[in-house]
Design a protein around this motif. Structure first.
Motif, PDB file in Angstrom:
ATOM      1  N   LYS B  18       0.817  -1.218   0.000  1.00 43.31           N
ATOM      2  CA  LYS B  18       0.000   0.000   0.000  1.00 43.31           C
ATOM      3  C   LYS B  18       0.850   1.268   0.000  1.00 43.31           C
ATOM      4  N   CYS B  19       2.146   1.113   0.132  1.00 42.59           N
ATOM      5  CA  CYS B  19       3.004   2.303   0.229  1.00 42.59           C
ATOM      6  C   CYS B  19       3.006   3.052  -1.100  1.00 42.59           C
ATOM      7  N   SER B  20       2.713   4.344  -1.033  1.00 47.32           N
ATOM      8  CA  SER B  20       2.634   5.173  -2.236  1.00 47.32           C
ATOM      9  C   SER B  20       3.989   5.755  -2.613  1.00 47.32           C
ATOM     10  N   GLY B  21       4.962   5.604  -1.713  1.00 47.53           N
ATOM     11  CA  GLY B  21       6.256   6.233  -1.971  1.00 47.53           C
ATOM     12  C   GLY B  21       6.224   7.733  -1.709  1.00 47.53           C
ATOM     13  N   CYS B  22       5.217   8.193  -0.987  1.00 45.87           N
ATOM     14  CA  CYS B  22       5.083   9.644  -0.769  1.00 45.87           C
ATOM     15  C   CYS B  22       6.138  10.198   0.181  1.00 45.87           C
ATOM     16  N   ARG B  23       6.707   9.350   0.964  1.00 47.03           N
ATOM     17  CA  ARG B  23       7.774   9.736   1.898  1.00 47.03           C
ATOM     18  C   ARG B  23       7.342  10.769   2.933  1.00 47.03           C
ATOM     19  N   ARG B  24       6.040  10.893   3.121  1.00 47.48           N
ATOM     20  CA  ARG B  24       5.581  11.809   4.160  1.00 47.48           C
ATOM     21  C   ARG B  24       6.026  11.296   5.538  1.00 47.48           C
ATOM     22  N   CYS B  25       6.207   9.979   5.659  1.00 46.81           N
ATOM     23  CA  CYS B  25       6.664   9.411   6.931  1.00 46.81           C
ATOM     24  C   CYS B  25       8.075   9.888   7.262  1.00 46.81           C
ATOM     25  N   GLU B  26       8.933   9.982   6.241  1.00 45.52           N
ATOM     26  CA  GLU B  26      10.304  10.453   6.488  1.00 45.52           C
ATOM     27  C   GLU B  26      10.299  11.909   6.940  1.00 45.52           C
ATOM     28  N   ARG B  45      12.917   4.814   6.613  1.00 42.06           N
ATOM     29  CA  ARG B  45      13.431   5.247   5.315  1.00 42.06           C
ATOM     30  C   ARG B  45      12.715   4.482   4.216  1.00 42.06           C
ATOM     31  N   VAL B  46      12.266   5.230   3.229  1.00 46.50           N
ATOM     32  CA  VAL B  46      11.560   4.597   2.115  1.00 46.50           C
ATOM     33  C   VAL B  46      12.589   4.194   1.063  1.00 46.50           C
ATOM     34  N   PHE B  47      12.680   2.914   0.808  1.00 44.33           N
ATOM     35  CA  PHE B  47      13.610   2.404  -0.210  1.00 44.33           C
ATOM     36  C   PHE B  47      12.867   2.237  -1.526  1.00 44.33           C
ATOM     37  N   PHE B  55       8.945   1.032  -0.295  1.00 42.57           N
ATOM     38  CA  PHE B  55       8.431   0.506   0.974  1.00 42.57           C
ATOM     39  C   PHE B  55       9.192   1.158   2.118  1.00 42.57           C
ATOM     40  N   PRO B  56       8.554   1.286   3.277  1.00 40.97           N
ATOM     41  CA  PRO B  56       9.238   1.867   4.435  1.00 40.97           C
ATOM     42  C   PRO B  56      10.081   0.804   5.125  1.00 40.97           C
ATOM     43  N   HIS B  57      11.305   1.165   5.451  1.00 39.52           N
ATOM     44  CA  HIS B  57      12.227   0.242   6.113  1.00 39.52           C
ATOM     45  C   HIS B  57      12.526   0.798   7.491  1.00 39.52           C
ATOM     46  N   VAL B 131       0.769  10.380   9.654  1.00 42.74           N
ATOM     47  CA  VAL B 131       0.690  10.959   8.306  1.00 42.74           C
ATOM     48  C   VAL B 131       0.270   9.921   7.277  1.00 42.74           C
ATOM     49  N   CYS B 132       0.700   8.687   7.486  1.00 42.48           N
ATOM     50  CA  CYS B 132       0.362   7.648   6.520  1.00 42.48           C
ATOM     51  C   CYS B 132      -1.141   7.371   6.550  1.00 42.48           C
ATOM     52  N   ARG B 133      -1.735   7.429   7.733  1.00 42.75           N
ATOM     53  CA  ARG B 133      -3.173   7.167   7.844  1.00 42.75           C
ATOM     54  C   ARG B 133      -3.993   8.393   7.444  1.00 42.75           C
ATOM     55  N   LEU B 136      -4.643   8.336   4.014  1.00 41.50           N
ATOM     56  CA  LEU B 136      -5.425   7.137   3.661  1.00 41.50           C
ATOM     57  C   LEU B 136      -4.642   6.069   2.910  1.00 41.50           C
ATOM     58  N   TRP B 137      -3.309   6.156   2.968  1.00 45.17           N
ATOM     59  CA  TRP B 137      -2.540   5.078   2.336  1.00 45.17           C
ATOM     60  C   TRP B 137      -2.584   3.838   3.226  1.00 45.17           C
ATOM     61  N   ASN B 138      -2.522   4.079   4.551  1.00 46.64           N
ATOM     62  CA  ASN B 138      -2.615   2.978   5.519  1.00 46.64           C
ATOM     63  C   ASN B 138      -1.596   1.865   5.301  1.00 46.64           C
TER      64      ASN B 138
HETATM   65  S1  SF4 Z   1       3.770   7.720   4.592  1.00 47.67           S
HETATM   66 FE1  SF4 Z   1       2.981   5.657   4.227  1.00 47.67          FE
HETATM   67  S2  SF4 Z   1       2.546   5.648   2.020  1.00 47.67           S
HETATM   68 FE2  SF4 Z   1       3.871   7.395   2.394  1.00 47.67          FE
HETATM   69  S3  SF4 Z   1       5.937   6.588   2.013  1.00 47.67           S
HETATM   70 FE3  SF4 Z   1       5.548   6.399   4.217  1.00 47.67          FE
HETATM   71  S4  SF4 Z   1       4.769   4.324   4.453  1.00 47.67           S
HETATM   72 FE4  SF4 Z   1       4.621   4.817   2.277  1.00 47.67          FE
END
Ligand code: SF4
Ligand code: SF4
Ligand code: SF4
Lengths: 622, 177
Positions: B18-26, B45-47, B55-57, B131-133, B136-138
């Motif tokens: 479900k990871c969008s690669g948005c990197r908002r988590c970083e 870290r999103v690889f 995906f988040p690592h 931020v991931c929720r 709505l990427w969840n």
């Molecule tokens: S916030 Fe969620 S969807 Fe966006 S990169 Fe991180 S894990 Fe992936």
């Protein structure tokens, strides 16, 4: 130093292998911001009155990869690619999504200039302050997916070897060209990831001419200091909240356009714009969603919208094709414009285009042009090296796309882009084929027609734009209209994704700029002075053109002939653009933007903006 | 640990597909811990070893915490409240023994300081998950920590990328790496 900037730029001369740092005064950065605006300034300062002599595909041209102060902060990462365009012979600011801009700023640079031309294929590898020109002979010739795979692996191994203590290295960001760029095809892109492309301008060919296969960057520092972090955090949240409200926009992205722009607004290219209407429900967004989208939300650094989608064909003739979305432009240009109305064939075409490093819009434009000439019997099967170019035949179009990328046979002519190909075919056939070329000043028109007047561009928008057929930068009145290129230049100069500004008050974007840089800026000041200056620079360089082409605004500030023909079907059947109205609107636009009745920037306007040298250089056109 | 404390401990469930690669988590993680937007200093870290399979690592809080065992200076400890691995920056000498011990090579060096970075679960209120929720990427979700095999999620980026590529792209997936 102004906040939000890393503070220095990198210049690499591939002829002399000299590597140096370049800095700009606060005044220059305040006026030109970054990205597209700064590109215009840099190019004018470098070439100025010599503009006409600079060959876009010669070693003298500068390839610019520029961030802006908002890159990385404003949600949705992008980078602006520029230089003297091998399509328009002017300057086009072409932006592409991805992490490249963020990595570059984290490495300590706001941008990269590449001058000269390498002897053999190279790529640039940047790790923070370390800059290396590396051999690229092993990746020269590789397609997009192979290039990304090899460089990702190779550069991670390099980082691991050099910094063994670090732990796992994340992949660096990569901008690269495919075979089309290597072969100096004028419709070649500078690409990121897969299917992410700076298409308008043809800068892939500029990279290829420099024998530069890729630029790879890993920055381990933080993004630069900002003026007011609390405000930046608050504004990021506002931009995100605004995006989260448009669920269908997030879920479909521009991918709903392939059906809707044709069926509803009658402004989608169908069979080389012979029509702009269709009601092909096989091309509905629900079909893309169900049949090919394996990831429905895909995005770049910090993006709340994630409007991209990952598409894979799982079965059938086109099995194994991978691309993003395709977005609306590619649904149109390598879909409906070629008579293709199924998601699988469209994904296949887009994936072929990506792999070759071609621009879907420009290549779809020239493929449609060739197919119409075939339909009319002007180009024969023999002229097309045995290819029967029938509407809807994705495999035939793919064969021709490959010929274009490798400049084989007829591909060598079409690789010049629609305008130049039309000149050449016209000469070969002794026949004017320009009526079938749907382009403005060397740039194929984006997939938003103007005949129905139900889409966003106006009837003079492409004719008067300094980026010509570019649908992301259109001329519009009043100049501060949210669609106008005067506004768009800010997005391309701050270097942000304008999709994330949809539905936001413009003032918020300027507030964001202030929170990052500390500089107060109003929309009025931007539109009337700063954007105006950039527009005049872009216009001047476009009109100076050269060395192979020069535009005469009295002839070339015009729509493609096709737009004056009536729409043959659909709810707006019979509607055509009226020339008298275009002339009238053009006159008004010229007046507003400070150009004389022949379309040349007026002396007093240039002087008022402090562009005296531009005025002098334009003397010969008056 | 008493039963009550155990129930409070959390885990971040992850669904990579479900990871969008948005990197908002970083962005969230580095803003919270470093007060800057600093992707390389983020504990998550999103690889993207191939585009499309982001995906988040980050730390999986293994049942047996091999990293904590391996630390020669005892710089790592386990939070009683959350179950997170805590790094004592003053004691950490940046030797990298915890990276070697981790089945997923998860810990990584701070880019400018001589200390290791490991997810601390933000003291029980993970910023990345928020931020991931919110978007709505969840891909990330907080769940109570139970007796599950969390260590399975401590895999190297290559391992995750390979299996995820097959899930997303099908049989051809692995060739894209
Ligand atoms: S916030 Fe969620 S969807 Fe966006 S990169 Fe991180 S894990 Fe992936
Ligand atoms: S995933 Fe790695 S860092 Fe986290 S607890 Fe397990 S061994 Fe330690
Ligand atoms: S829980 Fe907190 S420390 Fe751990 S990865 Fe998420 S944001 Fe970073």
């Amino acid at each position: 130093m102004i906040c939000g900037y890393a503070g220095k730029f990198l210049e690499v001369n591939l002829s002399t292998m000299e590597i140096k740092e370049v800095r700009f005064s606060d005044e220059v950065l305040k006026d030109y911001v970054g990205g597209r605006g700064l590109a215009a300034k840099i190019l004018w300062d470098r070439f100025g009155s010599r503009w006409e002599t600079v060959d876009p595909l010669g070693s003298e041209n500068l390839l610019l990869l520029l961030t802006g102060p908002l890159t990385g902060f404003f949600p949705g990462g992008r980078i602006c690619v520029s230089g003297k365009s091998p399509q328009s012979n002017g300057v086009i600011g072409s932006t592409v999504g991805g992490e490249f801009g963020v990595e570059l700023k984290c490495a300590g640079y706001d941008g990269i200039f590449v001058s000269g031309e390498a002897e053999k294929p190279v790529y640039l590898f940047i790790k923070d302050g370390d800059v290396e020109v590396r051999d690229a002979s092993h990746i020269w010739g590789l397609d997009a997916k192979q290039t990304v795979a090899v460089l990702t692996r190779e550069c991670r191994e390099l980082l691991k070897k050099r910094f063994p203590q670090k732990g796992e290295w994340r992949e660096p960001a990569i901008l690269y060209i495919g075979p089309a760029g290597e072969n100096k095809v004028r419709t070649a892109v500078v690409a990121a990831k897969w299917s992410h492309a700076a298409g308008y301008g043809g800068y892939g060919a500029v990279m290829g001419a420099k024998k530069l296969k890729a630029v790879v960057v890993k920055g381990t520092g933080p993004l630069p200091e900002v003026a007011d972090m609390e405000a930046v955090k608050r504004l990021i949240q506002e931009v995100c909240n605004n995006a989260y409200e448009s669920e269908l926009w997030r879920r479909w992205g521009t991918g709903s356009g392939g059906y809707e722009v044709g069926a509803k607004s009658s402004s989608e290219p169908v069979r080389n714009w012979q029509d702009e209407w269709h009601d092909e429900k096989s091309f509905g967004v629900d079909q893309f969603e169900n049949r090919v989208w394996v990831k429905q939300y895909w995005g770049d650094f910090g993006c709340p919208t994630t409007c991209l989608k990952l598409a894979v064909v799982r079965a059938g003739r086109f099995k194994g094709a991978i691309t993003d979305n395709p977005d609306y432009e590619l649904q149109a240009y390598v879909g409906t414009n070629l008579g293709i109305f199924t998601p699988e064939a469209n994904v296949y075409m887009a994936s072929v285009i990506d792999d070759l490093g071609l621009c879907g819009i420009q290549t779809g434009n020239v493929l449609g042009f060739a197919a119409e000439l075939y339909q009319r019997g002007i180009l024969t099967k023999e002229d097309l090296d045995g290819v029967e170019l029938k509407w809807g035949d994705a495999e035939a179009f793919a064969v021709l796309a490959k010929k274009i990328a490798y400049r084989e046979g007829v591909g060598d002519i079409l690789a010049e882009g629609t305008y130049r190909a039309a000149l050449k075919i016209g000469r070969l056939k002794g026949l004017d084929v320009m009526p079938y070329a749907v382009q403005v000043k060397g740039v194929g028109v984006g997939a938003h027609g103007i005949r129905s007047e139900k889409d966003y561009p106006e009837i003079y928008s492409y004719a008067c734009s300094v980026q010509c057929g570019d649908h992301t930068s259109i001329a519009c009145m009043p100049l501060d209209d949210s669609r106008s290129e005067h506004i768009r230049i800010f997005d391309d100069s701050g270097v942000i994704c304008f999709f994330n500004t949809f539905g936001l008050p413009r003032a918020l974007v300027f507030d964001f700029y202030k929170a990052v840089t500390g500089i107060e800026l109003t929309k009025e000041e931007w539109v009337n002075t700063k954007a105006m200056k950039i527009i005049q620079l872009q216009r001047a360089m476009l009109l100076l053109g050269g060395p192979d082409l020069r535009w005469n605004p009295e002839i070339h500030d015009d729509n493609p002939p096709r737009f004056y023909e009536p729409l043959p079907s659909g709810p707006f059947k019979g509607k055509a653009v009226e020339r008298a109205r275009v002339d009238e609107e053009k006159r008004k636009y010229y007046e507003l933007v400070g150009w004389d009745e022949r379309g040349i920037p007026k002396s007093e306007v240039l002087r008022r903006l402090g562009l005296d040298d531009v005025d002098k250089a334009l003397e010969k056109l008056r | 640990m008493s039963e009550a404390e155990k129930r409070e401990a959390i885990w971040i469930a992850r669904d990579y597909s479900k990871c969008s690669g948005c990197r908002r988590c970083e962005i969230a993680c580095s803003l919270f811990h470093e007060k800057r937007i600093w992707p390389e200093a983020s504990r998550i870290r999103v690889f993207m070893l191939a585009p499309g399979i982001e995906f988040p690592h980050f730390c999986a809080q293994c049942e047996d915490y091999p990293c904590v065992e391996a630390c020669p200076t005892k710089a790592l400890s386990i939070s009683k409240e959350t179950g997170a691995v805590l790094v004592d920056a003053n004691t950490c000498i940046g030797c990298g023994k915890c990276i070697e011990a981790c089945p997923g090579n998860v810990p990584h060096m701070h880019p400018t300081e001589n200390r290791i970075l490991i997810c601390d679960l933000c003291g029980g209120d993970p910023q990345c998950v928020k931020v991931c929720r919110e978007g709505l990427w969840n891909a990330l979700q907080v769940v109570p920590r139970r007796a599950d095999s969390y260590k399975l999620y401590a895999r190297t980026p290559e391992e995750i990328a390979r299996s995820l590529a097959v899930k997303i792209f099908g049989e051809e997936g692995e060739h894209l790496l």
